[in-house]
Write a protein that holds these residues in place. Structure first.
Motif, short mmCIF file in Angstrom:
data_model
loop_
_atom_site.label_atom_id
_atom_site.label_comp_id
_atom_site.label_asym_id
_atom_site.label_seq_id
_atom_site.Cartn_x
_atom_site.Cartn_y
_atom_site.Cartn_z
N ALA A 1 0.82 -1.21 0.00
CA ALA A 1 0.00 0.00 0.00
C ALA A 1 0.85 1.27 0.00
N ASN A 2 2.16 1.15 -0.28
CA ASN A 2 3.03 2.31 -0.14
C ASN A 2 2.75 3.41 -1.17
N ARG A 3 1.98 3.11 -2.19
CA ARG A 3 1.57 4.14 -3.15
C ARG A 3 0.06 4.33 -3.15
N SER A 4 -0.58 3.84 -2.13
CA SER A 4 -2.03 3.92 -2.02
C SER A 4 -2.44 5.12 -1.18
N LEU A 5 -3.28 5.98 -1.73
CA LEU A 5 -3.71 7.19 -1.05
C LEU A 5 -4.73 6.88 0.04
N ILE A 6 -4.51 7.45 1.22
CA ILE A 6 -5.43 7.34 2.35
C ILE A 6 -5.89 8.75 2.71
N GLN A 7 -7.20 8.96 2.76
CA GLN A 7 -7.75 10.29 3.02
C GLN A 7 -8.71 10.26 4.20
N ILE A 8 -8.52 11.17 5.12
CA ILE A 8 -9.50 11.40 6.19
C ILE A 8 -10.20 12.69 5.85
N GLN A 9 -11.48 12.63 5.55
CA GLN A 9 -12.24 13.77 5.06
C GLN A 9 -13.25 14.23 6.10
N VAL A 10 -13.16 15.50 6.48
CA VAL A 10 -14.06 16.10 7.46
C VAL A 10 -14.76 17.28 6.77
N ALA A 11 -16.05 17.13 6.51
CA ALA A 11 -16.78 18.19 5.78
C ALA A 11 -17.00 19.41 6.65
N ASN A 12 -17.31 19.20 7.91
CA ASN A 12 -17.55 20.30 8.85
C ASN A 12 -16.91 19.97 10.19
N GLY A 13 -15.85 20.66 10.51
CA GLY A 13 -15.18 20.40 11.77
C GLY A 13 -13.75 20.91 11.75
N LYS A 14 -13.21 21.19 12.93
CA LYS A 14 -11.85 21.67 13.10
C LYS A 14 -11.22 20.97 14.30
N LEU A 15 -9.90 21.05 14.38
CA LEU A 15 -9.21 20.40 15.48
C LEU A 15 -9.47 21.07 16.82
N GLU A 16 -10.09 22.23 16.80
CA GLU A 16 -10.48 22.88 18.06
C GLU A 16 -11.77 22.29 18.63
N ASP A 17 -12.53 21.56 17.83
CA ASP A 17 -13.86 21.09 18.22
C ASP A 17 -13.79 19.89 19.17
N PRO A 18 -14.86 19.66 19.93
CA PRO A 18 -14.89 18.48 20.80
C PRO A 18 -15.13 17.18 20.03
N LYS A 19 -15.75 17.27 18.87
CA LYS A 19 -15.97 16.10 18.03
C LYS A 19 -16.37 16.56 16.63
N PHE A 20 -16.23 15.66 15.66
CA PHE A 20 -16.67 15.95 14.30
C PHE A 20 -16.80 14.64 13.53
N TYR B 1 -16.54 12.19 10.18
CA TYR B 1 -15.50 11.99 9.17
C TYR B 1 -15.86 10.81 8.28
N ARG B 2 -15.12 10.70 7.19
CA ARG B 2 -15.10 9.48 6.40
C ARG B 2 -13.67 9.25 5.94
N ILE B 3 -13.31 7.98 5.76
CA ILE B 3 -11.96 7.62 5.33
C ILE B 3 -12.04 6.90 4.00
N ALA B 4 -11.24 7.37 3.04
CA ALA B 4 -11.19 6.76 1.71
C ALA B 4 -9.82 6.12 1.52
N TYR B 5 -9.82 4.94 0.89
CA TYR B 5 -8.60 4.21 0.59
C TYR B 5 -8.60 3.91 -0.90
N ASN B 6 -7.63 4.46 -1.61
CA ASN B 6 -7.59 4.34 -3.07
C ASN B 6 -8.87 4.84 -3.71
N GLY B 7 -9.42 5.91 -3.17
CA GLY B 7 -10.61 6.53 -3.74
C GLY B 7 -11.92 5.91 -3.31
N GLN B 8 -11.89 4.84 -2.52
CA GLN B 8 -13.10 4.16 -2.06
C GLN B 8 -13.31 4.44 -0.58
N VAL B 9 -14.50 4.92 -0.21
CA VAL B 9 -14.80 5.16 1.20
C VAL B 9 -14.93 3.82 1.92
#
Length: 247
Positions: free
Chosen positions: A196-215, A217-225
């Motif tokens: 998987a060394n060339r496989s893209l991993i994405q953590i996507q947060v539509a609404n949220g910041k690191l200051e928040d208590p929670k938010f 998310y969805r995680i995509a691996y090679n473009g698939q959620v």
């Protein structure tokens, strides 16, 4: 007393031993959050003497499917992630029991995201997995194909599918703002020593910041959620990583 039968699955022993443990919440344990001088740690935040939150201390979030159940697998993508990015299952032609990805997708899985402060442009993300085990006995087998077995008789090595076992899998990911500064995305690639060394991993947060208590998310691996859920702010510096995963 549990009995474990391992057939041609030496890689599984270290992965399974690293994954197994007793019940603990992903946000518990560890030392206090590293807060700046003049502030104290209160309910997951650094607060100054006037009671104002200061978002310059280290931050962390966790999500899991075994205690608070804030994580859900989407489709069959998690199985491929466990196989190729973490290398814990389905590493040969025929796999069963604790060597099969079906045991791991039915087991415990958690994610911890940590950053030195809430304005950072990078995060460290840790993925951990533990297979579902039987109450009284368990088994595992991971066998080569007939062709691979024949080749082994003539001295050809039998190579497992995904290279190194990474459990936990720990990655550094780059953060960028998204959704008109309402959210963010963390992007990275699999471990160098896995397929998987060339496989893209994405953590996507539509609404949220690191200051928040929670938010959410969805995680995509090679473009698939592959995962969706909610990140909850940790109440300890290590977000419970010092504790074992699972029940």
């Amino acid at each position: 007393m549990k009995k474990y039968i391992f057939i041609f699955a030496g890689f599984l022993i270290s992965a399974f031993m690293a994954a197994c443990g007793s019940s603990n919440s992903g946000g518990g344990g560890g030392t206090a959050i590293n807060c700046p001088a003049g502030t104290t740690f209160q309910n997951g935040y650094c607060v100054n003497g006037n009671g104002i939150t200061v978002n310059t201390g280290s931050v962390g979030f966790y999500s899991e499917n075994w205690h608070d159940r804030t994580l859900t697998a989407t489709g069959a993508g998690l199985s491929n992630f466990l196989k190729t990015a973490m290398g814990v299952c389905d590493q040969n032609h025929a796999n069963g029991g604790l060597a099969a990805c079906s045991a791991w997708t039915a087991g415990a899985f958690d994610i911890v995201m940590q950053a030195p402060n809430s304005q950072t442009n990078s995060v460290q993300v840790t993925f951990r997995a533990k297979p579902q085990v039987g109450q009284y006995s368990n088994y595992a087998y991971s066998l080569p194909s007939a062709g691979q077995f024949a080749g082994a008789l003539f001295g050809f090595p039998v190579v497992s599918g995904s290279g190194a076992v990474r459990n936990p899998l720990q990655l550094n990911m780059t953060v960028s703002v998204t959704n008109n500064y309402q959210g963010f995305e963390a992007r990275g690639y699999g471990d160098y020593y896995t397929t998987a060394n060339r496989s893209l991993i994405q953590i996507q947060v539509a609404n949220g910041k690191l200051e928040d208590p929670k938010f959410d998310y969805r995680i995509a691996y090679n473009g698939q959620v592959i995962l969706t859920g909610t990140f909850i702010r940790c109440n300890s510096a290590d977000c419970g990583l010092a504790m074992p995963i699972g029940y």
